[in-house]
Design a protein around this motif. Sequence first.
Motif, PDB file in Angstrom:
ATOM      1  N   VAL A  70       0.839  -1.199   0.000  1.00 43.30           N
ATOM      2  CA  VAL A  70       0.000   0.000   0.000  1.00 43.30           C
ATOM      3  C   VAL A  70       0.876   1.253   0.000  1.00 43.30           C
ATOM      4  O   VAL A  70       0.601   2.229  -0.714  1.00 43.30           O
ATOM      5  CB  VAL A  70      -0.947  -0.019   1.218  1.00 43.30           C
ATOM      6  CG1 VAL A  70      -1.579   1.347   1.452  1.00 43.30           C
ATOM      7  CG2 VAL A  70      -2.042  -1.069   1.020  1.00 43.30           C
ATOM      8  N   GLU A  71       1.962   1.238   0.775  1.00 44.55           N
ATOM      9  CA  GLU A  71       2.872   2.377   0.796  1.00 44.55           C
ATOM     10  C   GLU A  71       3.536   2.572  -0.569  1.00 44.55           C
ATOM     11  O   GLU A  71       3.738   3.707  -1.013  1.00 44.55           O
ATOM     12  CB  GLU A  71       3.922   2.181   1.882  1.00 44.55           C
ATOM     13  CG  GLU A  71       3.365   2.281   3.296  1.00 44.55           C
ATOM     14  CD  GLU A  71       4.425   2.045   4.359  1.00 44.55           C
ATOM     15  OE1 GLU A  71       5.615   1.852   3.972  1.00 44.55           O
ATOM     16  OE2 GLU A  71       4.083   2.060   5.540  1.00 44.55           O
ATOM     17  N   PHE A  72       3.897   1.482  -1.224  1.00 40.52           N
ATOM     18  CA  PHE A  72       4.491   1.580  -2.562  1.00 40.52           C
ATOM     19  C   PHE A  72       3.545   2.293  -3.518  1.00 40.52           C
ATOM     20  O   PHE A  72       3.973   3.077  -4.374  1.00 40.52           O
ATOM     21  CB  PHE A  72       4.816   0.182  -3.086  1.00 40.52           C
ATOM     22  CG  PHE A  72       5.174   0.147  -4.554  1.00 40.52           C
ATOM     23  CD1 PHE A  72       6.443   0.511  -4.980  1.00 40.52           C
ATOM     24  CD2 PHE A  72       4.240  -0.241  -5.503  1.00 40.52           C
ATOM     25  CE1 PHE A  72       6.777   0.497  -6.334  1.00 40.52           C
ATOM     26  CE2 PHE A  72       4.559  -0.270  -6.858  1.00 40.52           C
ATOM     27  CZ  PHE A  72       5.834   0.103  -7.273  1.00 40.52           C
ATOM     28  N   LEU A  73       2.254   2.036  -3.370  1.00 38.68           N
ATOM     29  CA  LEU A  73       1.264   2.659  -4.252  1.00 38.68           C
ATOM     30  C   LEU A  73       0.910   4.076  -3.825  1.00 38.68           C
ATOM     31  O   LEU A  73      -0.001   4.677  -4.394  1.00 38.68           O
ATOM     32  CB  LEU A  73       0.005   1.791  -4.315  1.00 38.68           C
ATOM     33  CG  LEU A  73       0.173   0.453  -5.052  1.00 38.68           C
ATOM     34  CD1 LEU A  73      -1.084  -0.390  -4.931  1.00 38.68           C
ATOM     35  CD2 LEU A  73       0.545   0.666  -6.505  1.00 38.68           C
ATOM     36  N   GLY A  74       1.618   4.600  -2.825  1.00 39.17           N
ATOM     37  CA  GLY A  74       1.517   6.018  -2.547  1.00 39.17           C
ATOM     38  C   GLY A  74       0.827   6.420  -1.282  1.00 39.17           C
ATOM     39  O   GLY A  74       0.780   7.612  -0.963  1.00 39.17           O
ATOM     40  N   ASP A  75       0.275   5.475  -0.521  1.00 46.25           N
ATOM     41  CA  ASP A  75      -0.449   5.844   0.694  1.00 46.25           C
ATOM     42  C   ASP A  75       0.417   5.502   1.902  1.00 46.25           C
ATOM     43  O   ASP A  75       0.487   4.353   2.314  1.00 46.25           O
ATOM     44  CB  ASP A  75      -1.782   5.108   0.773  1.00 46.25           C
ATOM     45  CG  ASP A  75      -2.709   5.711   1.816  1.00 46.25           C
ATOM     46  OD1 ASP A  75      -2.199   6.440   2.683  1.00 46.25           O
ATOM     47  OD2 ASP A  75      -3.916   5.461   1.772  1.00 46.25           O
ATOM     48  N   THR A  76       1.079   6.502   2.453  1.00 47.12           N
ATOM     49  CA  THR A  76       1.976   6.265   3.581  1.00 47.12           C
ATOM     50  C   THR A  76       1.289   6.459   4.929  1.00 47.12           C
ATOM     51  O   THR A  76       1.887   6.200   5.965  1.00 47.12           O
ATOM     52  CB  THR A  76       3.184   7.207   3.512  1.00 47.12           C
ATOM     53  OG1 THR A  76       2.711   8.569   3.501  1.00 47.12           O
ATOM     54  CG2 THR A  76       4.002   6.962   2.254  1.00 47.12           C
ATOM     55  N   GLY A  77       0.037   6.902   4.912  1.00 49.18           N
ATOM     56  CA  GLY A  77      -0.636   7.176   6.171  1.00 49.18           C
ATOM     57  C   GLY A  77      -1.776   6.235   6.487  1.00 49.18           C
ATOM     58  O   GLY A  77      -2.444   6.382   7.512  1.00 49.18           O
TER      59      GLY A  77
END
Length: 302
Positions: free
Chosen positions: A207-214
């Motif tokens: 999920v972080e790789f796809l841009g959502d770090t929060g």
Amino acid sequence: MMNKAVLITQSLQNDMVRPIGRYDEVPNLLHIGYQEAKRLMGENPEEGPLALTMEWAYSRPPEELSIIHVRDWHDPEDSFQHNHLRQFGGHCLMNTEGAEFAFKVSETDRPVHIVNSPGLNDFIGTSIGDYLQRYAGQKIRVGLIGVWTDAKLYFLAYELVSRFPDIQIAVCSALSASSSKTHHLLALEQMNRLLGVRIIDSVGEFVEFLGDTGFEIPLPRAANPEYPEITIEGDESLDDTDIRLVRYMCRDSKKISLKALAGGYSGNVVMSCKSEDIYGHQQVPHVIKIGEQGEIGKERTA
């Protein structure tokens, strides 16, 4: 500002991944089987890893995350598909329940792009090449999940790397599968070694790789958030999230006794776990390890 990302799902359809009983006959030659379907979909598919990931994806703004669903879609009357259906048998026949997606999402008018694939190569006889052309020359991030890792997912990764050399590609091992766990793992290794595809072992990191770090994928809901009762020997303590994790892992227990174990340099919490069921019978002891999601994901895969 991070570049746009694309999530591509591959053949996540009833005929491929719908959960079945341990001793049930697989519905067709391409179903991944009981064990892998359970790993991919979870014990309760409505709260399993795939369902939670898709809920997250559909909640993302379309300008930040594009979603492409590649689905097997076979017409037995189409002469182009005769050899494919003869080799693999009937599966994902158009407009049948078996061809429907195996995941459910909340009602939404969010735009997604559906690609009907008649064969092993998703770029032949489909619209995916034209659709992805809008990203040509851009360093976007493309995440792949689905089945089969050693066939359709591998072939898709190869085509993407060949046609769009600027994109960054990652496959989530926890959200992909094949009927053979060995072939699944070998295909992931080959994608990384030969194609330069990044392999991500945890859903959170994907999920972080796809841009959502929060965003955090929520834990499945426990039947009772107060049970099982937990006692911890020694000075070790667990935070609220760790307690919820332990309660979920030991959800069929009434009481749990945890004790910190020495050894290791990873910084993970390692504890022995002794538990009792609701009748007071001692259950099989376990060792519980809690740590950063990336490292734990690698250990789980190993």
